[in-house]
Write an enzyme that holds these catalytic residues in place. Structure first.
Site, PDB file in Angstrom:
ATOM      1  N   GLY A 196       0.523   5.411   1.158  1.00 16.34           N
ATOM      2  CA  GLY A 196      -0.297   6.433   1.787  1.00 16.34           C
ATOM      3  C   GLY A 196       0.400   7.773   1.784  1.00 16.34           C
ATOM      4  N   GLY A 197      -0.129   8.692   2.593  1.00 18.09           N
ATOM      5  CA  GLY A 197       0.386  10.052   2.593  1.00 18.09           C
ATOM      6  C   GLY A 197       1.742  10.199   3.252  1.00 18.09           C
ATOM      7  N   MET A 198       2.147   9.254   4.106  1.00 14.54           N
ATOM      8  CA  MET A 198       3.415   9.376   4.815  1.00 14.54           C
ATOM      9  C   MET A 198       4.428   8.308   4.432  1.00 14.54           C
ATOM     10  SD  MET A 198       2.269  10.359   8.681  1.00 14.54           S
ATOM     11  CE  MET A 198       3.980  10.660   9.081  1.00 14.54           C
ATOM     12  N   ALA A 199       3.968   7.164   3.959  1.00 16.72           N
ATOM     13  CA  ALA A 199       4.883   6.053   3.744  1.00 16.72           C
ATOM     14  C   ALA A 199       4.302   5.066   2.750  1.00 16.72           C
ATOM     15  CB  ALA A 199       5.171   5.342   5.069  1.00 16.72           C
ATOM     16  N   THR A 200       5.174   4.171   2.297  1.00 11.54           N
ATOM     17  CA  THR A 200       4.773   3.034   1.469  1.00 11.54           C
ATOM     18  C   THR A 200       5.083   1.763   2.243  1.00 11.54           C
ATOM     19  OG1 THR A 200       5.258   4.260  -0.552  1.00 11.54           O
ATOM     20  CG2 THR A 200       5.082   1.870  -0.740  1.00 11.54           C
TER      21      THR A 200
ATOM     22  N   LYS B 145       7.806  -0.589   6.324  1.00 12.07           N
ATOM     23  CA  LYS B 145       7.161   0.698   6.094  1.00 12.07           C
ATOM     24  C   LYS B 145       8.253   1.733   5.859  1.00 12.07           C
ATOM     25  CE  LYS B 145       3.680   3.783   7.962  1.00 12.07           C
ATOM     26  NZ  LYS B 145       2.611   3.916   8.954  1.00 12.07           N
TER      27      LYS B 145
ATOM     28  N   ASP C  36      -4.242   8.410  15.870  1.00  5.81           N
ATOM     29  CA  ASP C  36      -4.756   8.255  14.501  1.00  5.81           C
ATOM     30  C   ASP C  36      -5.596   6.984  14.408  1.00  5.81           C
ATOM     31  OD1 ASP C  36      -5.170   9.034  11.908  1.00  5.81           O
ATOM     32  OD2 ASP C  36      -3.306   8.174  11.138  1.00  5.81           O
TER      33      ASP C  36
ATOM     34  N   ALA D 171       0.853  -1.201   0.000  1.00  4.69           N
ATOM     35  CA  ALA D 171       0.000   0.000   0.000  1.00  4.69           C
ATOM     36  C   ALA D 171       0.879   1.238   0.000  1.00  4.69           C
ATOM     37  CB  ALA D 171      -0.916   0.007   1.216  1.00  4.69           C
TER      38      ALA D 171
END
Length: 603
Positions: A27-31, A47, A141, A25
């Site tokens: 996302g906005g901060m990491a893969t 991550k 979060d 996946a």
């Protein structure tokens, strides 16, 4: 699962140990990648932070500290943190690999869950958060994207690496507020503060979504969603799914109270409350609620129905940047209503505004003053109203507290029997829930006297599990279990109930069950054979007599040994070995002073 494509990191070895596999996946901060730990020969999740964050030294240092805190958190419902490092400028985390899908995936597939299914998922989530709160760690979060459902059914919370110690600074240097707009607590929106109660709020929003299939606040922009968190009360789930039990409404309302002081202080308390509600739900509630037709949450109230957004608290100081639209298990995936929020550290208007000509500034100030004066005049003259909250199923004290928060008054009226509402809980409210009334309106509560009394069935001499099942079939609750010795009832069977069989009992009050411990072996020491025989016969036990020569310290013809020993559990019909001294005399004295070792047989 997202395809890796031409990702240059796939196949790379991080830190000489971790082989990067397929991309899971982004996302906005990491893969997040599937990976393999060559040193320990195990599957892991890798991550890798995005390059723009990896270049921020303050963020990397803070992130490493928080990862160490998360690594110290060991709980079966938390995705384990194995390692953290940097490789050629790439900042990465090594975590437990969980084969399965996210809770977001499940919601996308099913829309919503039944009440029992929702609480069965929420309880391990709350257990994980509770473990973190006990060591001073706050997630910050909490959302369905950060909950993994393993293939074996286990529920795990991830992304504690983005949390920070509760004792650490409340604000970051860059002013980044980590979180998703749909789940942010009001205090996170206004000040960026985060403690255990902000996780409780987010978990309450998530429970609302599990029960209804909707997030409670629908709006056109993330800013509008954030404003609604600050200024509105989360609606009861039953307003979206008619017929949901009132205790679910109360559970969500308590967790999502806008005042942090009125929420459960941590996830452990929320977990305990959720367990009580789960135990109170009817077994078939999921099937019943599945047939309900949802009423989606409404948009923000029309103009004039609420205050305008405070310009200094939200409009100027809150900037919202949309996140990625991909879903994933790294905790940063975004849905259309999920956004990362950034609150700048500076106060007042942005620098660009200060560079404008003075006339613009004076004009803007005049407009703001006019709006404030107009709003104040409207506030003084407008008739204030409130909607009657959902109070059915609450205690009188809880109903009074909830109504008074909205400026409404409460009085208790009569009682009535209600098979669906527990005794002493609110069965009806006048005016009804959802009615728009003036503040100060008096609400009349009708309390439940419970369900009609039920005759207690006769469960005597039945095994405990069968007795409890019969009580439930009769509509009664099995209550405390008392243990008692009995010479007539086998161990584990029911001696009696309180109330006794045939007596009537309110179904809301539990039935006490007295369970047999069986018998315990009496102490026969020093008794004559006749005395021992009578005592054993009264208990239905069969004596088996054995003799031994007397010694100088004991009288002949008395019990000197027994098997089973005194205090050991026995049942009617059991054999008991009883040893007595015999009456034979030795040729050199009145009594033998030795054990001749001979077995004289049974009497």
């Amino acid at each position: 699962m997202e395809m890796a494509g031409a990702d240059p990191l796939v196949g790379h070895v991080l830190d000489g140990r971790y082989v990067v596999g397929s991309r899971v996946a982004r996302g906005g901060m990491a893969t997040v990648y599937a990976g393999h730990d060559t040193k320990l020969d195990r599957a892991v999740a890798l991550k890798v932070m995005h390059a723009n964050l990896a270049g921020d030294e303050d963020f990397v240092r803070r992130f490493a500290d928080e990862a160490r805190h998360a690594a110290a958190l060991s709980h079966p419902n938390v995705v384990a943190m194995y390692d953290q490092g940097t490789d050629q400028g790439r900042v990465f985390l090594v975590m437990e690999y969980v084969a399965g899908r996210t809770l977001r995936d499940l919601l996308t597939e099913r829309g919503r869950l039944g009440p029992r299914a929702a609480l069965r998922i929420m309880r391990p989530i709350l257990a994980a958060l509770g473990a973190a709160h006990r060591v001073g760690l706050v997630h910050r979060d909490v959302k369905p994207e950060n909950v993994l459902l393993a293939a074996d059914g286990q529920v795990k919370v991830t992304d504690f690496g983005l949390a920070r110690a509760e004792t650490a600074s409340r604000h970051t240097k860059t002013g980044i507020l980590i979180g998703t707009v749909a789940y942010l607590a009001p205090e996170q929106v206004l000040t960026g503060d985060a403690d255990a109660r902000t996780d409780v709020y987010a978990a309450g929003i998530m429970l609302f979504e599990l029960l209804t299939g909707y997030q409670p606040y629908q709006a056109g922009t993330p800013l509008a969603v954030a404003y609604r968190h600050v200024n509105e009360t989360v609606p009861p789930p039953s307003s979206v799914i008619p017929g949901l039990p009132p205790q679910l409404d109360a559970l969500v309302a308590g967790a999502t109270d806008r005042d942090p002081a009125r929420r459960p202080p941590d996830a452990d308390r929320f977990h305990a409350a959720a367990g009580e509600v789960l135990r109170s739900l009817p077994p078939d509630i999921d099937a019943i609620s599945a047939s309900a037709v949802p009423v989606p949450p409404g948009p923000p109230p029309a103009a004039g129905g609420t205050q305008a957004p405070p310009p200094e608290r939200v409009t100027q100081n809150l900037h919202v940047h949309p996140g990625a639209s991909s879903s994933g298990r790294d905790g940063t995936a975004r849905t259309p209503s999920s956004h990362t929020m950034v609150i700048p550290d500076h106060e007042g208007p942005p620098r660009k505004w200060r560079r404008r000509p003075r006339t613009y500034g004076l004009f803007a100030a005049a407009v703001v003053v006019a709006l404030l004066l107009g709003g104040f005049a409207w506030f003084q003259t407008a008739e204030r109203t409130a909607r009657v909250p959902q109070l059915v199923g609450l205690s009188e004290a809880d109903a009074r507290l909830r109504a008074e928060r909205l400026g409404l008054k409460v009085k208790a009226g009569s009682f009535r029997q209600d098979p669906s509402v527990p005794k002493d809980k609110v069965a009806q409210v006048e005016p009804g829930a959802g009615t728009q009334v003036r503040t100060g309106t008096l609400l009349t509560l009708t309390l439940s006297s419970g369900r009609p009394p039920v005759a207690v069935p006769d469960v005597r001499n039945q095994p405990l599990d069968q007795a409890e099942q019969r009580l439930r079939q009769a509509g009664l609750q099995p209550g405390r279990r008392l243990r008692q010795d009995s010479a007539t009832v086998p161990r584990g069977d029911v001696i009696t109930t309180r109330p006794a069989a045939g007596k009537k009992q309110n179904p809301d009050e539990p039935v006490t069950i007295v369970v047999s411990r069986g018998m315990t072996m009496p102490d026969l020491s020093g008794l004559t054979p006749d005395q021992a025989a009578r005592k054993l016969a009264a208990l239905g036990l069969n004596p088996q007599w054995r003799q031994q020569a007397p010694d100088g310290g004991r009288q002949p013809n008395t019990v000197v040994g027994q098997d089973p020993p005194a205090g050991r559990p026995v049942n009617r019909g059991d054999d008991v070995q009883v040893t007595i001294t015999d009456q034979r005399q030795c040729e050199w004295g009145p009594f033998c002073s030795y054990d001749d070792g001979q077995d004289d047989g049974d009497w």
